[in-house]
Design an enzyme around this catalytic site. Structure first.
Site, PDB file in Angstrom:
ATOM      1  N   HIS A 196      -9.799   9.477   2.252  1.00  0.00           N
ATOM      2  CA  HIS A 196      -9.316   8.393   1.385  1.00  0.00           C
ATOM      3  C   HIS A 196      -9.521   8.840  -0.060  1.00  0.00           C
ATOM      4  O   HIS A 196     -10.593   9.337  -0.400  1.00  0.00           O
ATOM      5  CB  HIS A 196     -10.097   7.110   1.667  1.00  0.00           C
ATOM      6  CG  HIS A 196      -9.413   5.881   1.157  1.00  0.00           C
ATOM      7  ND1 HIS A 196      -9.289   5.609  -0.187  1.00  0.00           N
ATOM      8  CD2 HIS A 196      -8.795   4.860   1.800  1.00  0.00           C
ATOM      9  CE1 HIS A 196      -8.625   4.461  -0.334  1.00  0.00           C
ATOM     10  NE2 HIS A 196      -8.307   3.993   0.860  1.00  0.00           N
ATOM     11  N   GLU A 245       0.859  -1.192   0.000  1.00  0.00           N
ATOM     12  CA  GLU A 245       0.000   0.000   0.000  1.00  0.00           C
ATOM     13  C   GLU A 245       0.890   1.235   0.000  1.00  0.00           C
ATOM     14  O   GLU A 245       2.086   1.151   0.293  1.00  0.00           O
ATOM     15  CB  GLU A 245      -0.944   0.004   1.208  1.00  0.00           C
ATOM     16  CG  GLU A 245      -2.111  -0.963   1.020  1.00  0.00           C
ATOM     17  CD  GLU A 245      -3.123  -0.933   2.152  1.00  0.00           C
ATOM     18  OE1 GLU A 245      -2.935  -0.183   3.113  1.00  0.00           O
ATOM     19  OE2 GLU A 245      -4.113  -1.684   2.048  1.00  0.00           O
ATOM     20  N   ARG A 290      -2.105   9.259   8.984  1.00  0.00           N
ATOM     21  CA  ARG A 290      -1.934   7.841   9.324  1.00  0.00           C
ATOM     22  C   ARG A 290      -1.383   7.059   8.138  1.00  0.00           C
ATOM     23  O   ARG A 290      -1.862   7.207   7.007  1.00  0.00           O
ATOM     24  CB  ARG A 290      -3.282   7.251   9.727  1.00  0.00           C
ATOM     25  CG  ARG A 290      -3.256   5.784  10.064  1.00  0.00           C
ATOM     26  CD  ARG A 290      -4.660   5.320  10.408  1.00  0.00           C
ATOM     27  NE  ARG A 290      -5.539   5.475   9.281  1.00  0.00           N
ATOM     28  CZ  ARG A 290      -5.893   4.487   8.474  1.00  0.00           C
ATOM     29  NH1 ARG A 290      -5.442   3.267   8.660  1.00  0.00           N
ATOM     30  NH2 ARG A 290      -6.704   4.714   7.469  1.00  0.00           N
ATOM     31  N   ARG A 312      -1.625   9.451   1.045  1.00  0.00           N
ATOM     32  CA  ARG A 312      -3.045   9.697   0.766  1.00  0.00           C
ATOM     33  C   ARG A 312      -3.398  11.166   0.588  1.00  0.00           C
ATOM     34  O   ARG A 312      -4.210  11.517  -0.265  1.00  0.00           O
ATOM     35  CB  ARG A 312      -3.896   9.149   1.909  1.00  0.00           C
ATOM     36  CG  ARG A 312      -4.138   7.708   1.744  1.00  0.00           C
ATOM     37  CD  ARG A 312      -5.069   7.159   2.767  1.00  0.00           C
ATOM     38  NE  ARG A 312      -5.008   5.720   2.598  1.00  0.00           N
ATOM     39  CZ  ARG A 312      -5.497   4.832   3.418  1.00  0.00           C
ATOM     40  NH1 ARG A 312      -6.133   5.235   4.498  1.00  0.00           N
ATOM     41  NH2 ARG A 312      -5.387   3.561   3.183  1.00  0.00           N
ATOM     42  N   HIS A 317     -12.343   9.441   5.852  1.00  0.00           N
ATOM     43  CA  HIS A 317     -12.055   8.025   6.092  1.00  0.00           C
ATOM     44  C   HIS A 317     -11.615   7.745   7.524  1.00  0.00           C
ATOM     45  O   HIS A 317     -12.036   6.753   8.112  1.00  0.00           O
ATOM     46  CB  HIS A 317     -10.960   7.599   5.113  1.00  0.00           C
ATOM     47  CG  HIS A 317     -10.620   6.148   5.156  1.00  0.00           C
ATOM     48  ND1 HIS A 317     -11.542   5.163   4.903  1.00  0.00           N
ATOM     49  CD2 HIS A 317      -9.437   5.511   5.410  1.00  0.00           C
ATOM     50  CE1 HIS A 317     -10.949   3.969   4.998  1.00  0.00           C
ATOM     51  NE2 HIS A 317      -9.682   4.154   5.319  1.00  0.00           N
TER      52      HIS A 317
HETATM   53  C1  SIN Z   1      -7.813   0.685   2.309  1.00  0.00           C
HETATM   54  O1  SIN Z   1      -8.021  -0.498   2.132  1.00  0.00           O
HETATM   55  O2  SIN Z   1      -7.469   1.457   1.433  1.00  0.00           O
HETATM   56  C2  SIN Z   1      -8.015   1.233   3.678  1.00  0.00           C
HETATM   57  C3  SIN Z   1      -6.955   0.783   4.567  1.00  0.00           C
HETATM   58  C4  SIN Z   1      -6.727   1.791   5.636  1.00  0.00           C
HETATM   59  O3  SIN Z   1      -7.356   2.843   5.640  1.00  0.00           O
HETATM   60  O4  SIN Z   1      -5.859   1.552   6.483  1.00  0.00           O
END
Ligand code: SIN
Length: 511
Positions: free
Chosen positions: A227, A111, A369, A273, A334
């Protein structure tokens, strides 16, 4: 009246996991305003970060977290998180959470802003649901008492110490009191403050509002994570399209089909993000559109359907085959980085009051975060709440910067009735959202203060939730106004730079 050793408010991962640990030490009661399954956890798709892969180390995870936190993360807290991560994952596996595997090894996804693939997931993109179901089953098999449809309305504090909690039992309509030694707030975040959010309807800022009213310190409320990729279709809830989709190679294109992220960041679609979110907004403004597109049509259909079965199915149910067509997306609120200020043992400034998970502000996330650190934070710090030395009130601080302590400013505005939550959510989205400015924040804080003055005495779940939303909104708007700089998820057009003078936290407290 019976006095519980632990009363835990909330039934997401934070509530269930804390209760499972607490029952080993004493009597435990979970109060939840809906049913035990109503929570935000089950919407978590991406997973849980832990440095357990080949070549990965807790130190790499530490630095990714600290960098994401933009200078405000408490490094001691981060160190605890990354060091204890592997053991807490082992605990979840022992409880029965079925993490996905490849050739017998736990599968790890990538990620944004993580140097390594380190995200454990379950059911492809249904990690939260698997955790919730597993923990819920364990709770049902245990001695833990669970009261559903029971909404906490007031923390009872006497002589600076928690004595219990009052709660409205929706089944009988009566107000009950639950005396306890230790009260744990595990109520989740406040996504419902905003018009567009990935959060479920339970995320109304209840824990923060309850704690503030009781005299607890509330920290870092200006930092709301948006998000980048929630589905944007008329009449459809902004369903989350996991960041892991970009981790697998998803590309962001504007409505003209142009892939824009390379123009904004060398990390492209895997930039932090807040960077991706603002870049999307600029592209949307440039092209006069309310959305951009996430394109995964170049991935093999089998990869899409096996890795993201939940997202694939949701989109298909809404007429979109994502193996062939692009996904319309836009940012949505989010995660709330701020919350009830705790130390690394989950303790607040009120003896006997604890906070775990999104409702807490441990200082871990700082100004932003790192993806998939939140479920891990719950596991690590819930354990510390229960395993701390009960007789000792620990004294570790936020570890970074100076604290700006303030009460809420008195606003000389007339009382104005608030018809419902929609007006509040629209105001928050427009004035206290992704891109903010001093004037619009001030207008928002005035409007919220006007509504606050007119709020009626709450009598049922929806009126209590509205009160929590209004108070939490006020805390976010005031904190955003106080912080005169841009940092992490907080971006102000009138103070676009990050300032060394602001390596400190805003702490709000009643009075
Ligand atoms: C996501 O799956 O993009 C969310 C994961 C997160 O916010 O930690």
């Amino acid at each position: 009246m019976r006095t519980y050793d632990y009363v835990i408010i909330g039934s997401g991962i934070a509530g269930l996991y804390t209760a499972l640990l607490a029952q080993r030490r004493g009597t435990a009661l979970i109060l939840t305003k809906g049913s035990i399954d109503d929570c935000n956890t089950k919407h978590a798709q991406g997973g849980i970060a832990a440095a357990i892969g080949e070549g990965d180390t807790p130190d790499l995870h530490f630095w990714d977290t600290v960098v994401a936190g933009a200078g405000l993360s408490n490094r001691d807290t981060v160190r605890i998180l990354v060091t204890e991560a592997a053991d807490r994952i082992a605990d979840l596996i022992e409880l029965g959470v079925p993490f996905d595997t490849i050739d017998g090894e736990v599968a790890l996804a990538r990620e944004a802003a993580h140097a390594m693939p380190r995200i454990l997931h379950a059911g492809g993109d249904a990690t939260g649901e698997h955790i919730e179901v597993t923990l819920g089953r364990k709770v049902r098999q245990s001695r833990i008492e669970v009261l559903e449809q029971c909404l906490a309305t007031q923390i009872v504090v006497e002589d600076g110490e928690v004595k219990g909690v009052r709660a409205l039992d929706a089944r009988t309509g009566s107000m009950e009191e639950f005396p306890c030694q230790q009260l744990v707030l595990a109520t989740g975040g406040g996504g419902r403050l905003f018009k567009y959010t990935t959060n479920s309807e339970v995320a109304t800022g209840d824990g923060v509002a309850l704690a503030f009213q009781a005299g607890a310190e509330i920290m870092d409320m200006e930092f709301i994570q948006f998000h980048p990729t929630a589905i944007r279709l008329p009449g459809v809830h902004p369903f989350l399209i996991s960041e892991a989709v970009r981790g697998e190679g998803g590309l962001l294109r504007n409505v003209e089909g142009y892939r824009f992220m390379p123009d904004y960041s060398p990390e492209k679609e895997l930039a932090p993000r807040d960077v991706v979110t603002r870049s999307m907004l600029y592209e949307m403004q440039k092209t006069g559109s309310d959305r951009v597109f996430l394109d995964i049509t170049h991935l093999a259909p089998r990869v899409i359907t096996t890795r993201f079965p939940h997202i694939y199915r949701f989109c298909l149910d809404h007429g979109l085959d994502i193996t062939k067509g692009q996904i319309p997306v836009a940012p949505a609120a989010h995660y709330m980085m701020g919350g009830v200020k705790t130390n690394s043992w989950g303790e607040t400034n009120i003896k006997g009051l604890f906070a775990v998970g999104e409702t807490a502000c441990t200082g871990l996330h700082g100004a932003n975060r790192l993806a998939s650190n939140s479920l891990l934070e719950v596991l690590v710090f819930a354990k510390r709440v229960v395993e701390r030395d009960i007789d000792k009130f620990s004294e570790d601080g936020p570890g970074v910067g100076e604290l700006v302590h303030c009460g809420l400013p008195r606003r000389d505005v007339p009382p104005v009735p608030l018809a419902g939550s929609t007006a509040l959510q629209t105001l928050m989205w427009e004035n206290v959202g992704i891109i903010r400015g001093g004037d619009t924040l001030d207008q928002a804080a005035n409007a919220i203060a006007s509504w606050e003055k007119c709020l009626e005495k709450p009598v049922d779940r929806s009126s209590y939730e509205l009160n929590s939303l209004v108070l939490t909104a006020r805390l976010v708007a005031e904190a955003a106004l106080i912080r005169q700089e841009s940092r992490g998820a907080h971006f102000r057009t009138d103070f676009p730079e990050t300032s060394p003078d602001w390596v400190k936290h805003v702490v709000l407290k009643k009075g």
